[in-house]
Design an enzyme around this catalytic site. Sequence first.
Site, PDB file in Angstrom:
ATOM      1  N   GLN A 104       0.850  -1.187   0.000  1.00 30.70           N
ATOM      2  CA  GLN A 104       0.000   0.000   0.000  1.00 30.70           C
ATOM      3  C   GLN A 104       0.888   1.240   0.000  1.00 30.70           C
ATOM      4  O   GLN A 104       1.729   1.413   0.877  1.00 30.70           O
ATOM      5  CB  GLN A 104      -0.915   0.036   1.216  1.00 30.70           C
ATOM      6  CG  GLN A 104      -1.919   1.195   1.134  1.00 30.70           C
ATOM      7  CD  GLN A 104      -2.736   1.367   2.395  1.00 30.70           C
ATOM      8  OE1 GLN A 104      -2.220   1.820   3.401  1.00 30.70           O
ATOM      9  NE2 GLN A 104      -4.011   1.018   2.331  1.00 30.70           N
ATOM     10  N   TYR A 175      -6.997  10.280   3.795  1.00 26.94           N
ATOM     11  CA  TYR A 175      -5.624  10.639   3.446  1.00 26.94           C
ATOM     12  C   TYR A 175      -5.619  11.373   2.099  1.00 26.94           C
ATOM     13  O   TYR A 175      -6.667  11.609   1.512  1.00 26.94           O
ATOM     14  CB  TYR A 175      -4.741   9.393   3.450  1.00 26.94           C
ATOM     15  CG  TYR A 175      -4.586   8.803   4.839  1.00 26.94           C
ATOM     16  CD1 TYR A 175      -3.949   9.520   5.854  1.00 26.94           C
ATOM     17  CD2 TYR A 175      -5.110   7.554   5.154  1.00 26.94           C
ATOM     18  CE1 TYR A 175      -3.827   9.003   7.133  1.00 26.94           C
ATOM     19  CE2 TYR A 175      -4.994   7.022   6.433  1.00 26.94           C
ATOM     20  CZ  TYR A 175      -4.354   7.757   7.420  1.00 26.94           C
ATOM     21  OH  TYR A 175      -4.246   7.242   8.688  1.00 26.94           O
ATOM     22  N   ALA A 460      -6.788 -20.351  48.155  1.00 25.17           N
ATOM     23  CA  ALA A 460      -5.452 -20.911  48.350  1.00 25.17           C
ATOM     24  C   ALA A 460      -4.697 -20.084  49.382  1.00 25.17           C
ATOM     25  O   ALA A 460      -4.185 -19.008  49.080  1.00 25.17           O
ATOM     26  CB  ALA A 460      -4.705 -20.935  47.024  1.00 25.17           C
TER      27      ALA A 460
END
Length: 651
Positions: A104, A175, A460
């Site tokens: 691109q 763009y 635990a």
Amino acid sequence: MTHFPNLFSEGRIGNLVIRNRIVMPPMATNLANEDGSVSQRLIDYYVARARGGVGLIILENVQVDYPQGKNVACQLRLDDDKYMAGFFELAEAVHSYGAKIFMQIHHAGRQTTPGITEGLQPVAPSPVPCSFLGTQPRELTINEIEEIIQKFVDAAVRAKGAMFDGIELHGAHGYLIGQFMSPRTNRRVDKYGGSFERRMRFPLEIIRRIKEAVGEDYPISFRFSADEFVEGGNTLEEGKQIAKMLEEAGVHVLHVSAGIYESMPTLLEPSRFEQGWRVYLAEEIKKVVNIPVITVGVIREPEFAEKIIAEGRADFVAVGRGLIADPEWPKKAKEGRQNEIRKCISCNIGCIGGRVFQNLRLRCTVNPVAGREGVYSEIKQAPVKKKVVVVGGGPAGMQAAITAAKRGHQVILYEKKQHLGGQLEIASASPGKAKIKWFRDWLEAELSRAGVEVRSGVTADAETIAALSPDYVILATGSEPVTPRIKGAEKENTFVFQAWDVLAGKVSFDKDEEVVVIGGGLVGCETAHYLAEKGAKVTIVEMLSDIAIDMEPISRFDMMQQFTKLGISARTGKVVTEILPRGVAAVGKEGKQDFIRAHKVVLAIGQSPVGNELKKTLEDKGIDVRVIGDAYNVGKIIDAVSSGFQVAWQI
């Protein structure tokens, strides 16, 4: 047997045969070298996707005009022959795994800043400012336009010379090429502006001259926004006209996208956008052209992609962030292992937020290896098998357990609740965040696939852990909400609640009930959004000058739009001094007193780590303890997953 037969049928772009219909679209990574050359890190990243079975990779945007056309910190360059060797190496590496690769080529135009362009003022067809970036461009002269056209041509010639299979012109997302095509940004009155035909002159001239330079048959893809979703911009009707003209000009494939920076959420969608919401645009474009069409936009599941191809809505599907999250997306789908795909949750934090707005290298919340494929190309077996106990079944603990087990260790995971997930459960309850459940489900399934022994519903303690004689203990005990030192915030008040409890569904609210959320960070804002969608009238009180400053910017942009629709208000620059039965008292920076009415008050002040006492007790027993996730440092999911992976990798 090939699963998803349409998705894995051969495709064709011009004379180029592609092994399946899966395209990796261009996504900037910041993985290039600082001088714009191809890095080994970049090659490793793309090779992982080629090896994973993608049909076509369209390389991230490559600048043709340095530094004027640059839009990210470490952007690839091809404005000089000296960069070609790196691109040749990249193309060769991708080809070795059977994938095709396009390049691109790109010019940012007005959608950049002087901080990126080395002090140069951004340029554009017309001096229309970019409100998203706050930049004011200058208008290009005719001579400058001609020079830029030639730079696109030169880049295309170099791409072909570097053995790329084709090029893509970036005419989408606002763009430079797209700026010329859009009436919103092109207000020229010369041959490059005015009528639709004159606005198209710039891209058509680039196409014509590229074809003259590289030949009629060299594949050209054109990416464009079929709908810019912004006032004064191109709509789908103009998009159809653009598509027809591009086909007539000799483009070989159309890559149909949407949006510009001013409509940012439509091109880089936050998590609330549904899977494939943009497909209808490609479907409409396909009706008016005879060349292949690529669709894109939150395509996460192969079942969904298969249906698109089977129904003829598009010829190819672009899987973008999904391939960042799982490079083996195509391979797993083809082998019928789609349930093993680690799906993108559209959080945008590592692939967009950190990369675009902080100039960081690409990362991924759900894939801690993304961008570092060369270092972690495969899970290496540990030289000595150890017994590892993980305490905590949130994202950090689950990732640590998975990684340790895959390295060959015996792993036991403790979770005090009956179910796994930790804060992922809470996060997924926020509006538009249901995709987070995908990750929770994947982690739980991966624990089973990795052979981790899960003991849920068990707390635990130090004695339980010590009795196992572990070689290592990984504490992923998370964090807990902070209760502020504000008069009235005491737990016995029946109208004051923690945000976590609200999102967990433990608190009921009546429609039109007035609610104050104290704290305008990510958790506070998501809680406010959650409550407003249920009909509450919500006010956020925040001591800083703005809200949601810790959010990924595009998600924040989208959330602020939702806040406006829902009527959520914010009182910023205010410190709450007292919580009362009918509201909260606050004071501003100049000492001005304020009172905000509320039936209920929600606390979203932050979290603090949990587990320090357990760590100390275990260490006193001589056990090697590692602390990860929020238990080490309160952060986002991306931080928790990364820390879990890193610690387990080192054991």
